[in-house]
Design a protein around this motif. Structure first.
Motif, PDB file in Angstrom:
ATOM      1  N   ILE A  84     -36.895   8.270 -29.262  1.00 19.25           N
ATOM      2  CA  ILE A  84     -37.513   8.162 -30.583  1.00 19.25           C
ATOM      3  C   ILE A  84     -36.645   8.958 -31.539  1.00 19.25           C
ATOM      4  N   SER A  85     -36.183   8.305 -32.579  1.00 23.77           N
ATOM      5  CA  SER A  85     -35.427   9.057 -33.575  1.00 23.77           C
ATOM      6  C   SER A  85     -35.732   8.514 -34.954  1.00 23.77           C
ATOM      7  N   GLY A  86     -35.434   9.283 -35.943  1.00 18.53           N
ATOM      8  CA  GLY A  86     -35.711   8.875 -37.305  1.00 18.53           C
ATOM      9  C   GLY A  86     -35.505  10.022 -38.247  1.00 18.53           C
ATOM     10  N   GLU A  87     -35.956   9.812 -39.451  1.00 15.92           N
ATOM     11  CA  GLU A  87     -35.814  10.861 -40.444  1.00 15.92           C
ATOM     12  C   GLU A  87     -37.066  10.906 -41.289  1.00 15.92           C
ATOM     13  N   ARG A  88     -37.520  12.113 -41.501  1.00 15.22           N
ATOM     14  CA  ARG A  88     -38.677  12.275 -42.358  1.00 15.22           C
ATOM     15  C   ARG A  88     -38.190  12.653 -43.743  1.00 15.22           C
ATOM     16  N   LYS A  89     -38.575  11.818 -44.706  1.00 18.52           N
ATOM     17  CA  LYS A  89     -38.140  12.077 -46.075  1.00 18.52           C
ATOM     18  C   LYS A  89     -39.336  12.521 -46.889  1.00 18.52           C
ATOM     19  N   ILE A  90     -39.125  13.518 -47.678  1.00 13.84           N
ATOM     20  CA  ILE A  90     -40.164  13.917 -48.621  1.00 13.84           C
ATOM     21  C   ILE A  90     -39.580  13.709 -50.004  1.00 13.84           C
ATOM     22  N   LEU A  91     -40.194  12.793 -50.716  1.00 16.64           N
ATOM     23  CA  LEU A  91     -39.668  12.454 -52.035  1.00 16.64           C
ATOM     24  C   LEU A  91     -39.789  13.648 -52.967  1.00 16.64           C
ATOM     25  N   ALA A 106     -38.872  18.180 -44.335  1.00 18.79           N
ATOM     26  CA  ALA A 106     -38.162  16.924 -44.177  1.00 18.79           C
ATOM     27  C   ALA A 106     -36.971  17.162 -43.264  1.00 18.79           C
ATOM     28  N   GLY A 107     -36.507  16.109 -42.640  1.00 16.34           N
ATOM     29  CA  GLY A 107     -35.335  16.258 -41.786  1.00 16.34           C
ATOM     30  C   GLY A 107     -35.259  15.134 -40.780  1.00 16.34           C
ATOM     31  N   SER A 108     -34.205  15.159 -40.031  1.00 20.12           N
ATOM     32  CA  SER A 108     -34.032  14.106 -39.034  1.00 20.12           C
ATOM     33  C   SER A 108     -34.483  14.612 -37.677  1.00 20.12           C
ATOM     34  N   PHE A 109     -34.790  13.688 -36.802  1.00 21.33           N
ATOM     35  CA  PHE A 109     -35.239  14.085 -35.471  1.00 21.33           C
ATOM     36  C   PHE A 109     -34.814  13.049 -34.446  1.00 21.33           C
ATOM     37  N   SER A 110     -34.763  13.492 -33.226  1.00 17.84           N
ATOM     38  CA  SER A 110     -34.375  12.617 -32.131  1.00 17.84           C
ATOM     39  C   SER A 110     -34.927  13.202 -30.846  1.00 17.84           C
ATOM     40  N   ARG A 111     -35.586  12.394 -30.103  1.00 17.72           N
ATOM     41  CA  ARG A 111     -36.170  12.906 -28.869  1.00 17.72           C
ATOM     42  C   ARG A 111     -36.105  11.845 -27.783  1.00 17.72           C
ATOM     43  N   MET A 112     -35.926  12.306 -26.577  1.00 17.05           N
ATOM     44  CA  MET A 112     -35.846  11.418 -25.421  1.00 17.05           C
ATOM     45  C   MET A 112     -36.930  11.845 -24.432  1.00 17.05           C
ATOM     46  N   VAL A 113     -37.628  10.889 -23.903  1.00 17.93           N
ATOM     47  CA  VAL A 113     -38.667  11.178 -22.927  1.00 17.93           C
ATOM     48  C   VAL A 113     -38.419  10.345 -21.683  1.00 17.93           C
ATOM     49  N   SER A 114     -38.489  10.974 -20.538  1.00 16.50           N
ATOM     50  CA  SER A 114     -38.402  10.225 -19.287  1.00 16.50           C
ATOM     51  C   SER A 114     -39.800  10.001 -18.768  1.00 16.50           C
ATOM     52  N   LEU A 115     -40.077   8.775 -18.396  1.00 18.92           N
ATOM     53  CA  LEU A 115     -41.400   8.486 -17.866  1.00 18.92           C
ATOM     54  C   LEU A 115     -41.363   8.604 -16.347  1.00 18.92           C
ATOM     55  N   PRO A 116     -42.483   8.970 -15.774  1.00 16.11           N
ATOM     56  CA  PRO A 116     -42.477   9.234 -14.329  1.00 16.11           C
ATOM     57  C   PRO A 116     -42.284   7.993 -13.460  1.00 16.11           C
ATOM     58  N   GLY A 117     -42.511   6.818 -14.010  1.00 17.93           N
ATOM     59  CA  GLY A 117     -42.363   5.614 -13.194  1.00 17.93           C
ATOM     60  C   GLY A 117     -41.543   4.556 -13.916  1.00 17.93           C
ATOM     61  N   GLN A 118     -41.277   3.491 -13.216  1.00 20.23           N
ATOM     62  CA  GLN A 118     -40.514   2.406 -13.820  1.00 20.23           C
ATOM     63  C   GLN A 118     -41.371   1.654 -14.829  1.00 20.23           C
ATOM     64  N   ILE A 119     -40.717   1.193 -15.901  1.00 16.74           N
ATOM     65  CA  ILE A 119     -41.451   0.456 -16.931  1.00 16.74           C
ATOM     66  C   ILE A 119     -40.836  -0.915 -17.157  1.00 16.74           C
ATOM     67  N   ASP A 120     -41.664  -1.771 -17.695  1.00 21.14           N
ATOM     68  CA  ASP A 120     -41.207  -3.111 -18.030  1.00 21.14           C
ATOM     69  C   ASP A 120     -40.698  -3.059 -19.476  1.00 21.14           C
TER      70      ASP A 120
END
Lengths: 154, 136
Positions: A84-91, A106-120
């Motif tokens: 999940i990544s993106g940027e939060r903007k505050i006008l 405000a700022g940018s962000f990026s996060r990675m999550v590993s799930l415990p099982g296989q996904i479709d």
């Protein structure tokens, strides 16, 4: 008398040290537990904080992202990890505005999550409502729990 | 401004409040992060209240005390089991004392993507009148 003291003193001292050591270890554990309580809610982690839940068919990843529109988010799935990544903007407001408080960031962000099982990965769906992102990740057939019925032999 | 736009957001744990009044319904209460700014004509308040629906927000202005309250229903279905829990959900509550007189009839609140925007127009002040002192 002297001999007895000489004999017993080191023994007592040694036991005392052992006792103190045991107490120290207990205290350490106690403090460790207390610290563990604090660290359960991370004070500095990777934005956004997420909650992951599962039911029999899906994994659900939720994050609080107030003020972020769905099209400002970039969500991708690789294997069993979700990014999940993106940027939060505050006008910026009008020039004449004087700020009293500025707690929202405000700022940018990026996060990675590993799930415990296989996904479709083909069936992953994401939605954004009221500032909460919900990603539904269907479990792969192999990761789903299978109910096994016990046969009775009569 | 460009500097703040490129900075990386840090995760923050929502601040929990303990209200003076005891709650009838158990559950955590959080203080929403706010921006407050003032112009000549109005005070604007922006509050991050993710998960709150417009009908669940309660804004009250009474004797210069502005109260914001919001109820959040748990987004999880009852059959979902936790794997990882980094944030809690619950109520939002925050109060502010306003020093300016606010025109209550013109207060405007808008909720969009979990952000509440509250406009509090100031009462129009009477134009200052100059009093001439006559020399007797």
């Amino acid at each position: 008398m002297i001999a007895r003291r000489m004999f017993s003193w080191p023994t007592w001292d040694w036991r005392g040290a052992e006792e103190l050591d045991r107490m120290r270890r207990q205290l350490d554990r106690l403090f460790g537990d207390l610290m563990g309580d604090f660290s359960r809610e991370p004070t500095a982690g990777v934005f956004p904080l997420i909650n992951v839940t599962e039911d029999n068919d899906n994994y659900y990843v939720r994050a609080e992202l107030p003020g972020i529109k769905a099209d400002e988010l970039d969500i991708s799935v690789t294997g069993n990890s979700l990014a999940i990544s993106g940027e939060r903007k505050i006008l910026s407001e009008s020039e004449s505005a004087h700020y009293h408080r500025r707690e929202r960031e405000a700022g940018s962000f990026s996060r990675m999550v590993s799930l415990p099982g296989q996904i479709d990965s083909a069936k992953v769906e994401a939605s954004c409502a009221d500032g909460i992102l919900t990603v539904v990740l269907p479990k792969a057939e192999s990761a789903k729990p299978r109910q096994i019925s016990v046969k009775t032999t009569s | 401004m460009s500097n703040s736009e490129t900075k990386t957001l840090q995760a923050k744990v929502k601040r929990q409040v303990s209200t003076s009044a005891e709650q009838t319904r158990p559950g955590p209460t959080f203080t929403p992060a706010v921006d407050i700014f003032e112009t000549e004509t109005e005070i604007t308040l922006l509050a991050d209240m993710p998960g709150v629906k417009a009908k669940d927000i309660d804004i009250d202005l009474h004797e210069n005390v502005l109260s914001l309250a919001g109820e959040v229903k748990s987004p999880e279905a009852s059959n979902e089991k936790d794997i990882l829990r980094e944030y809690q959900t619950g109520k939002y509550f925050r109060q502010f004392t306003l020093s300016e007189a606010i025109d209550q009839s013109k207060i405007n609140a808008e909720l969009k993507d979990g952000v509440l925007r509250l406009s509090l127009p100031k009462v129009e002040k009477a134009t200052p009148r100059k009093i001439m002192v006559k020399a007797g």
